[in-house]
Design a protein around this motif. Structure first.
Motif, PDB file in Angstrom:
ATOM      1  N   LYS A  24      -4.898   7.009  -1.712  1.00  0.00           N
ATOM      2  CA  LYS A  24      -5.017   5.515  -2.324  1.00  0.00           C
ATOM      3  C   LYS A  24      -3.291   5.295  -2.905  1.00  0.00           C
ATOM      4  O   LYS A  24      -2.676   4.391  -2.839  1.00  0.00           O
ATOM      5  CB  LYS A  24      -5.929   5.349  -3.383  1.00  0.00           C
ATOM      6  N   MET A  25      -2.975   6.619  -3.777  1.00  0.00           N
ATOM      7  CA  MET A  25      -1.764   6.267  -4.543  1.00  0.00           C
ATOM      8  C   MET A  25      -0.457   6.481  -3.486  1.00  0.00           C
ATOM      9  O   MET A  25       0.365   5.415  -3.595  1.00  0.00           O
ATOM     10  CB  MET A  25      -1.487   7.703  -5.258  1.00  0.00           C
ATOM     11  N   GLN A  26      -0.621   7.157  -2.455  1.00  0.00           N
ATOM     12  CA  GLN A  26       0.250   6.974  -1.530  1.00  0.00           C
ATOM     13  C   GLN A  26       0.402   5.699  -0.533  1.00  0.00           C
ATOM     14  O   GLN A  26       1.637   5.065  -0.450  1.00  0.00           O
ATOM     15  CB  GLN A  26      -0.025   8.225  -0.089  1.00  0.00           C
ATOM     16  N   THR A  27      -0.881   4.961  -0.423  1.00  0.00           N
ATOM     17  CA  THR A  27      -0.928   3.674   0.169  1.00  0.00           C
ATOM     18  C   THR A  27      -0.218   2.593  -0.904  1.00  0.00           C
ATOM     19  O   THR A  27       0.393   1.538  -0.462  1.00  0.00           O
ATOM     20  CB  THR A  27      -2.283   3.291   0.407  1.00  0.00           C
ATOM     21  N   GLU A  28      -0.600   2.802  -2.050  1.00  0.00           N
ATOM     22  CA  GLU A  28       0.114   1.730  -3.052  1.00  0.00           C
ATOM     23  C   GLU A  28       1.510   2.022  -3.053  1.00  0.00           C
ATOM     24  O   GLU A  28       1.976   0.981  -3.341  1.00  0.00           O
ATOM     25  CB  GLU A  28      -0.735   2.000  -4.404  1.00  0.00           C
ATOM     26  N   ALA A  29       1.836   3.234  -3.040  1.00  0.00           N
ATOM     27  CA  ALA A  29       3.526   3.452  -3.317  1.00  0.00           C
ATOM     28  C   ALA A  29       4.032   2.872  -1.959  1.00  0.00           C
ATOM     29  O   ALA A  29       5.120   2.109  -1.970  1.00  0.00           O
ATOM     30  CB  ALA A  29       3.760   4.833  -3.265  1.00  0.00           C
ATOM     31  N   GLN A  30       3.456   3.261  -0.778  1.00  0.00           N
ATOM     32  CA  GLN A  30       4.063   2.451   0.445  1.00  0.00           C
ATOM     33  C   GLN A  30       4.078   0.967   0.268  1.00  0.00           C
ATOM     34  O   GLN A  30       5.005   0.252   0.633  1.00  0.00           O
ATOM     35  CB  GLN A  30       3.354   2.830   1.581  1.00  0.00           C
ATOM     36  N   HIS A  31       2.877   0.360  -0.228  1.00  0.00           N
ATOM     37  CA  HIS A  31       2.752  -1.123  -0.301  1.00  0.00           C
ATOM     38  C   HIS A  31       3.963  -1.567  -1.290  1.00  0.00           C
ATOM     39  O   HIS A  31       4.450  -2.556  -1.075  1.00  0.00           O
ATOM     40  CB  HIS A  31       1.468  -1.495  -0.812  1.00  0.00           C
TER      41      HIS A  31
END
Length: 93
Positions: A12-19
């Motif tokens: 989730k954190m990686q996805t949010e950072a990518q977003h």
């Protein structure tokens, strides 16, 4: 279960950072594009203003020549004896 929660949290954190990175890139691209378009609009407005000024100058010069030609022709045809009103040239414009 703890490992699964940790893994999901990490994803989730990686996805949010990518977003967030993608959002920043898009905002940068939009900002650059907007600046480019604003510059292009300013250049086009300046070109149109220059063209307008040149056209007005041309028309005023043409009007002045036509008035002079009319005056010469009027005198040649004998209308010089008529009463003339001496308007300043600004009134013709």
């Amino acid at each position: 279960m703890e490992l699964l929660n940790a893994y999901q949290s990490k994803i989730k954190m990686q996805t949010e950072a990518q977003h967030e990175r993608e959002l920043q890139k898009l905002e940068q691209r939009v900002s650059l594009r907007r600046a480019h378009l604003e510059q292009k609009i300013e250049e086009e407005l300046a070109a149109l203003q220059k063209e307008r000024s040149e056209r007005i100058k041309y028309l005023l010069e043409r009007q002045e020549r036509e008035i002079e030609t009319f005056d010469v022709e009027s005198l040649r045809m004998g209308f010089g004896n008529l009463v003339t009103l001496d308007f300043p040239k600004e009134d013709y414009r």
